[in-house]
Design a protein around this motif. Structure first.
Motif, PDB file in Angstrom:
ATOM      1  N   GLY A  98      -3.194 -38.580 -50.480  1.00 17.07           N
ATOM      2  CA  GLY A  98      -3.157 -39.630 -49.464  1.00 17.07           C
ATOM      3  C   GLY A  98      -1.752 -39.842 -48.927  1.00 17.07           C
ATOM      4  N   MET A  99      -0.774 -39.867 -49.842  1.00 15.78           N
ATOM      5  CA  MET A  99       0.625 -40.037 -49.455  1.00 15.78           C
ATOM      6  C   MET A  99       1.078 -38.873 -48.564  1.00 15.78           C
ATOM      7  SD  MET A  99       3.714 -40.615 -49.224  1.00 15.78           S
ATOM      8  CE  MET A  99       5.374 -40.947 -49.488  1.00 15.78           C
ATOM      9  N   HIS A 100       0.697 -37.664 -48.958  1.00 15.95           N
ATOM     10  CA  HIS A 100       1.083 -36.450 -48.237  1.00 15.95           C
ATOM     11  C   HIS A 100       0.469 -36.414 -46.843  1.00 15.95           C
ATOM     12  CE1 HIS A 100       0.189 -32.271 -47.015  1.00 15.95           C
ATOM     13  NE2 HIS A 100       1.367 -31.972 -47.519  1.00 15.95           N
ATOM     14  N   ASP A 101      -0.832 -36.646 -46.728  1.00 13.93           N
ATOM     15  CA  ASP A 101      -1.514 -36.524 -45.441  1.00 13.93           C
ATOM     16  C   ASP A 101      -1.069 -37.609 -44.464  1.00 13.93           C
ATOM     17  OD1 ASP A 101      -2.760 -34.684 -47.040  1.00 13.93           O
ATOM     18  OD2 ASP A 101      -4.785 -35.169 -46.394  1.00 13.93           O
ATOM     19  N   LEU A 102      -1.005 -38.833 -44.962  1.00 14.68           N
ATOM     20  CA  LEU A 102      -0.522 -39.934 -44.125  1.00 14.68           C
ATOM     21  C   LEU A 102       0.928 -39.702 -43.721  1.00 14.68           C
ATOM     22  CD1 LEU A 102      -0.646 -42.714 -42.834  1.00 14.68           C
ATOM     23  CD2 LEU A 102      -0.412 -43.740 -45.112  1.00 14.68           C
ATOM     24  N   GLY A 103       1.736 -39.201 -44.656  1.00 20.54           N
ATOM     25  CA  GLY A 103       3.140 -38.948 -44.358  1.00 20.54           C
ATOM     26  C   GLY A 103       3.339 -37.873 -43.308  1.00 20.54           C
ATOM     27  N   ASP A 323      -3.613 -46.298 -36.789  1.00 21.94           N
ATOM     28  CA  ASP A 323      -4.823 -45.526 -37.090  1.00 21.94           C
ATOM     29  C   ASP A 323      -4.538 -44.439 -38.125  1.00 21.94           C
ATOM     30  OD1 ASP A 323      -6.117 -47.051 -35.218  1.00 21.94           O
ATOM     31  OD2 ASP A 323      -6.184 -45.493 -33.670  1.00 21.94           O
ATOM     32  N   ALA A 324      -3.264 -44.115 -38.319  1.00 18.94           N
ATOM     33  CA  ALA A 324      -2.902 -43.018 -39.231  1.00 18.94           C
ATOM     34  C   ALA A 324      -3.352 -43.299 -40.657  1.00 18.94           C
ATOM     35  CB  ALA A 324      -1.385 -42.787 -39.201  1.00 18.94           C
ATOM     36  N   ARG A 325      -3.394 -44.562 -41.028  1.00 20.73           N
ATOM     37  CA  ARG A 325      -3.831 -44.903 -42.389  1.00 20.73           C
ATOM     38  C   ARG A 325      -5.292 -44.509 -42.598  1.00 20.73           C
ATOM     39  NH1 ARG A 325      -5.463 -50.582 -44.180  1.00 20.73           N
ATOM     40  NH2 ARG A 325      -5.990 -50.293 -46.385  1.00 20.73           N
ATOM     41  N   PHE A 326      -6.137 -44.823 -41.643  1.00 23.34           N
ATOM     42  CA  PHE A 326      -7.556 -44.480 -41.761  1.00 23.34           C
ATOM     43  C   PHE A 326      -7.760 -42.977 -41.626  1.00 23.34           C
ATOM     44  CE2 PHE A 326     -11.801 -43.837 -39.906  1.00 23.34           C
ATOM     45  CZ  PHE A 326     -12.590 -44.468 -40.865  1.00 23.34           C
ATOM     46  N   VAL A 327      -7.114 -42.381 -40.631  1.00 26.25           N
ATOM     47  CA  VAL A 327      -7.300 -40.952 -40.373  1.00 26.25           C
ATOM     48  C   VAL A 327      -6.705 -40.111 -41.495  1.00 26.25           C
ATOM     49  CG1 VAL A 327      -6.738 -39.042 -38.815  1.00 26.25           C
ATOM     50  CG2 VAL A 327      -7.372 -41.271 -37.874  1.00 26.25           C
TER      51      VAL A 327
END
Length: 566
Positions: A98-103, A323-327
């Motif tokens: 989650g940290m990686h993708d959102l980042g 929206d980046a948090r959800f996506v």
């Protein structure tokens, strides 16, 4: 042990991660700002840069990053026992993926939608960027070639999945037109589209399609691979709203429904886990749990491929930065859910331990076949679905996941080819870049036979290169956070763990390739190791430099909003 507690604990951990940890990341670490002008608005072109509803974009992102890997990896890794696989999938998804993708999504959106490869040049340095492109190119090549073979095998072994797999393309085209051209209600289009997809599954189960041998002078295997590359090439050239985005969205919803059906079957049938929590009697030739677990389960815990999707396509479609948090984060959770389903299907879908051991008789066994077979048994037991229909549902899920990753992979590989052209001062347009991508991908796939045997030739290196890329992506995120004087620990901790495990695994594999005298894989492994070490060194230097330099001005984000930074 009953599989139901395992399912409920996994779901609770994913829910807690999204509700609590992703909020912390969004508010305190990345400081997502709804007023920030995203690249989708700033550079809107109707082709790649398209402001998109966050639910539609989540569907594109989730299905693009998922693919077959979060099924294959966990369903292979349970050979060490279900508990290590379960812990790595759940904890890895919550604190690493989650940290990686959102980042990666945040980093790209803050830099005009540039890819991770390009960002490495800005934040790490030119030398690191060129080596970064090498790792990215090899990884994407593995994905495109291997997934073509995986899909081909499923289309041949499960002919009832042919109609729903290809019919999904027609449904996606209609969904794109309905949403973007005719401005129809997304909710209505979603319900009708998902109903159409499940109608195609019922039709496919009733009318299986087996190709004649030969067909147009080719074997069915050759025909399907060529058809897949032609489709992926066309999909990569079309504007994202025409096919890629609606296909991924409607498939994402349908696949989430499919996971719901699988989990409901577990709830109703409460199957028994027949595999051991820790397997003390692994078959001869099985590598050590550490470090191989952490690269066998790449997608489903953390994956460098996600960073390429986040920065390659998703960041260009982000409507609001918030929206980046959800996506991003919830997209990673979606893949974690798929990996959890694969684990349960592979360890609770067999009647006895002897049946399970017959499947897991050697390392590398299980995979998609165990997911389809074991999951089909659970669906049959829980919901009373006929065995053939259960297999069709799960095989179609696997095909759609793999296909959406393959077409996105071709698009991303085209971006890499074009970026490499920029480095060489050669301009490569979209059509030429796609043709080069298809030629290289198909060339590798057919390099050892017309049946596509070459598609899995370099796949053994996927896990290590994928995880090394994830750690290098996190290094870019860490540099950005240090420059902004924000807490880099959420990025540095997973970076260190993943890099050490992946590098360790790459070295172990190097010895294996030498003993097997597999010089091609040995050379590629060496290239990946050298490139990763070099980029890691450059990243450490960049972090130290960023910590010594004056922090970015408090109004730096305002400057970025105005599009004044390069």
């Amino acid at each position: 042990m009953n599989a139901l507690p395992l399912l409920l604990i996994g779901l609770a951990m994913f829910a807690g991660g999204y509700v609590l940890y992703s909020r912390f990341l969004g508010n305190r670490v990345y400081k997502l700002d709804a007023s920030f002008q995203t690249p989708a608005h700033e550079l809107q072109d109707g082709v790649d840069y398209v402001p998109t509803n966050k639910f539609v974009l989540w569907g594109h992102h989730f299905t693009s990053v998922a693919g077959a890997a979060p099924i294959v990896g966990p369903a292979v890794a349970v050979i060490w026992g279900w508990l290590p696989a379960f812990l790595w999938v759940t904890l890895g998804t919550v604190f690493f993926a989650g940290m990686h993708d959102l980042g990666a999504l945040w980093a790209s959106a803050r830099n005009k939608g540039r890819s991770i490869g390009t960002l490495s040049g800005r934040y790490i340095g030119g030398r690191g960027a060129n080596l970064f492109l090498v790792v990215i190119f090899l990884l994407l090549l593995m994905v495109v070639a291997a997934f073509a073979v995986v899909i081909k095998n499923l289309l041949i072994s499960t002919p009832s999945a042919v109609i729903p797999a290809w019919g999904a393309v027609a449904v996606a085209l209609l969904v794109g037109q309905a949403v973007y051209r005719y401005k129809m209600s997304l909710g209505l289009v979603t319900v009708v589209g998902v109903a159409a997809l499940y109608g195609l599954i019922l039709l496919g189960d009733a009318v299986p399609v087996e190709l004649p041998d030969p067909i147009l002078g080719m074997s069915p295997a050759t025909f399907w691979i060529i058809a897949l590359f032609v489709y992926a090439g066309i999909a990569s050239l079309l504007p994202v709203w025409v096919l890629l985005q609606p296909r991924d969205y409607i498939n994402g919803v349908q696949l989430f429904v499919g996971l719901g059906i699988l989990f409901a079957s577990v709830l109703l049938s409460t199957p028994t886990i027949v595999a051991p929590a820790f397997n003390d009697a692994v078959p001869a030739g099985t590598p050590d749990l550490v470090p191989l677990l952490f690269v066998t389960i790449a997608c489903g815990a953390i994956s460098g491929f996600h960073g390429m999707v986040s920065s390659g396509t998703s960041s260009k479609q982000l409507d609001k930065e918030t929206d980046a948090r959800f996506v991003g984060y919830f997209g990673a959770v979606g893949e974690g859910l798929l990996a959890l389903g694969a684990i349960i299907a592979a360890v609770a879908g067999y009647r006895t331990l002897a049946d399970w051991e017959a499947v897991y008789s050697a390392f590398g066994q299980g995979g998609v076949a165990a997911f389809v077979e074991g999951g089909g048994a659970i669906l049959n037991s829980g919901l009373g679905l006929p065995v053939s229909l259960s297999s069709t549902v799960l095989a179609t899920m696997a095909i759609l996941f793999a296909a959406t990753t393959m077409d996105t992979g071709v698009r991303l590989l085209r971006f890499v080819v074009q970026e490499a052209g920029e480095v060489a001062k050669v301009r490569i347009n979209n059509v030429a870049g796609t043709l080069i991508t298809l030629a290289v991908g198909a060339g590798l796939t057919f390099s050892q036979g017309a049946g596509g045997e070459g598609g899995l030739r370099i796949w053994p290196l996927f896990g290590t290169s994928n995880q090394l890329l994830a750690s290098l992506t996190l290094s870019i995120v860490a540099v950005m956070l240090i420059r902004k004087r924000r807490n880099p620990a959420p990025a540095l901790i997973p970076l260190a763990v993943v890099f050490v495990m992946a590098f360790w695994a790459a070295v172990v594999q190097l010895g294996d390739f030498y003993e097997a005298q597999d010089w091609l894989l040995l050379i590629i492994d060496l290239v990946i190791i050298v490139a990763a070490l070099w980029v890691a060194f450059e990243a450490v230097v960049a972090m130290r430099r960023a910590s010594r330099e004056p922090p970015e001005a408090l109004d730096a984000d305002v400057t970025e909003k105005a599009g004044l930074t390069k």
